[in-house]
Scaffold this active site. Structure first.
Site, short mmCIF file in Angstrom:
data_model
loop_
_atom_site.label_atom_id
_atom_site.label_comp_id
_atom_site.label_asym_id
_atom_site.label_seq_id
_atom_site.Cartn_x
_atom_site.Cartn_y
_atom_site.Cartn_z
N LYS A 231 0.81 -1.23 0.00
CA LYS A 231 0.00 0.00 0.00
C LYS A 231 0.84 1.28 0.00
CE LYS A 231 -3.96 -2.15 2.21
NZ LYS A 231 -4.96 -2.08 3.27
N ASP B 114 -10.00 2.18 2.41
CA ASP B 114 -10.13 1.42 3.67
C ASP B 114 -10.95 2.17 4.72
OD1 ASP B 114 -8.71 -0.82 2.88
OD2 ASP B 114 -6.78 0.00 3.50
#
Ligand code: ATR
Length: 278
Positions: A70, A107
């Site tokens: 990420k 997220d």
């Protein structure tokens, strides 16, 4: 139908074998009548740039990136949302019309949708405790603070990381960092486990009286069985003790929306995935 005609998407990560993302995105595609392919591809940090370059050069339209990629995806994106900028992590890459790559982090919004919409948990004025001060915590703090909780505490084994993270977000609301032993005299309405301890069925050391009456526990991780933290919540009389399966589906739905412009019905897919997990 031949794969050649389908718009191509994928998730990169390592390990990736057990990823549920391909099933989730195929369910979204079926439900919304979109023709696309979505594969889970093992990519290590060393191979990241080469693999992403190749994926988009070969016609890929969008990519999800998971552990441990990420932060690399955040570096890779030509442009990023403000949310991605703050979280310093990107889980969704989107090919733009001009050929540039846009990075987003879905997220936090995924967590909020699961908490606020799916489970009707209002965060305004609540005392929130976030366990862990790594990438997973960083990705959710901005969206959590936007819900105007009365305070957020970040507790971490390595206290300096909790203090640094709290300092970074301090302009956005009442947020403090601490160690686990500092929690002895505190109580919270919502405790979120963002440590990687669950992955090895472990728990940070938590005081017995940490959860307010009617408090909620939420583990960002999920598994075939209740995680150690979900079990802790149940043992400590949480009104709800939830794992991160709903967040997984919601963050995927947000990525799907960014790529395809249509919102799938996530409740249906959460139920379908639960059956697949059991
Ligand atoms: P992620 O991207 O999943 O957040 P990370 O950045 O490596 O992964 O962060 C992992 C987090 O889980 C850290 O906060 C780590 O605590 P430390 O910073 O002290 O290492 C926390 N963690 C991992 N295993 C743990 C355990 N057994 N008990 C408590 N905390 C743990």
């Amino acid at each position: 139908m031949s794969n050649v005609k389908l718009d191509k998407y994928a998730v990169f990560g390592s390990p990736i074998k057990h990823s549920k993302s391909p099933v989730i995105h195929q369910l979204f595609a079926g439900q919304t009548g979109q023709d696309l392919s979505y594969d889970a591809i093992e990519v290590t940090a060393e191979d990241f740039i080469k693999s992403v370059d190749t994926f988009f050069a070969e016609g890929g339209k969008g990519l999800n990136c998971t552990v441990p990629l990420k932060e690399l995806a955040w570096q890779y994106a030509d442009n990023k949302s403000q949310r991605a900028e703050i979280s310093k992590a990107v889980n969704t890459l989107i090919l733009q019309e001009d050929g540039s790559i846009f990075g987003e982090n879905t997220d936090g919004i995924g967590l909020l949708r699961d908490l606020v919409i799916n489970h009707a948990i209002n965060l305004e004025g609540k005392r929130i405790l976030v366990l862990g001060a790594g990438g997973a915590s960083r990705g959710i703090l901005g969206p959590l603070l936007e819900q105007l909780p009365s305070c957020i505490f970040i507790a971490n084994r390595t206290i300096s990381k909790a203090l640094d993270l709290a300092h970074e977000f301090s302009e956005k609301g009442a947020i403090s960092g601490c160690g686990y032993t500092d929690l002895d005299d505190k109580k919270f309405d919502l405790i979120l486990n963002a440590t990687s301890a669950s992955l090895s069925d472990q728990l940070p050391p938590l005081p017995e009286a940490l959860l307010e009456k009617n408090g909620v526990c939420y583990d960002l991780a999920y598994g075939n069985k209740p995680t150690a933290f979900v079990r802790w919540g149940l043992e400590h009389k949480a009104a709800q003790s939830l794992d991160g399966l709903g967040m997984l589906v919601e963050q995927a739905a947000e990525a799907f929306y960014l790529w395809r412009g249509v919102r799938p019905d996530t409740r249906l897919v959460i139920e379908q995935i639960k059956i697949a997990v059991d």
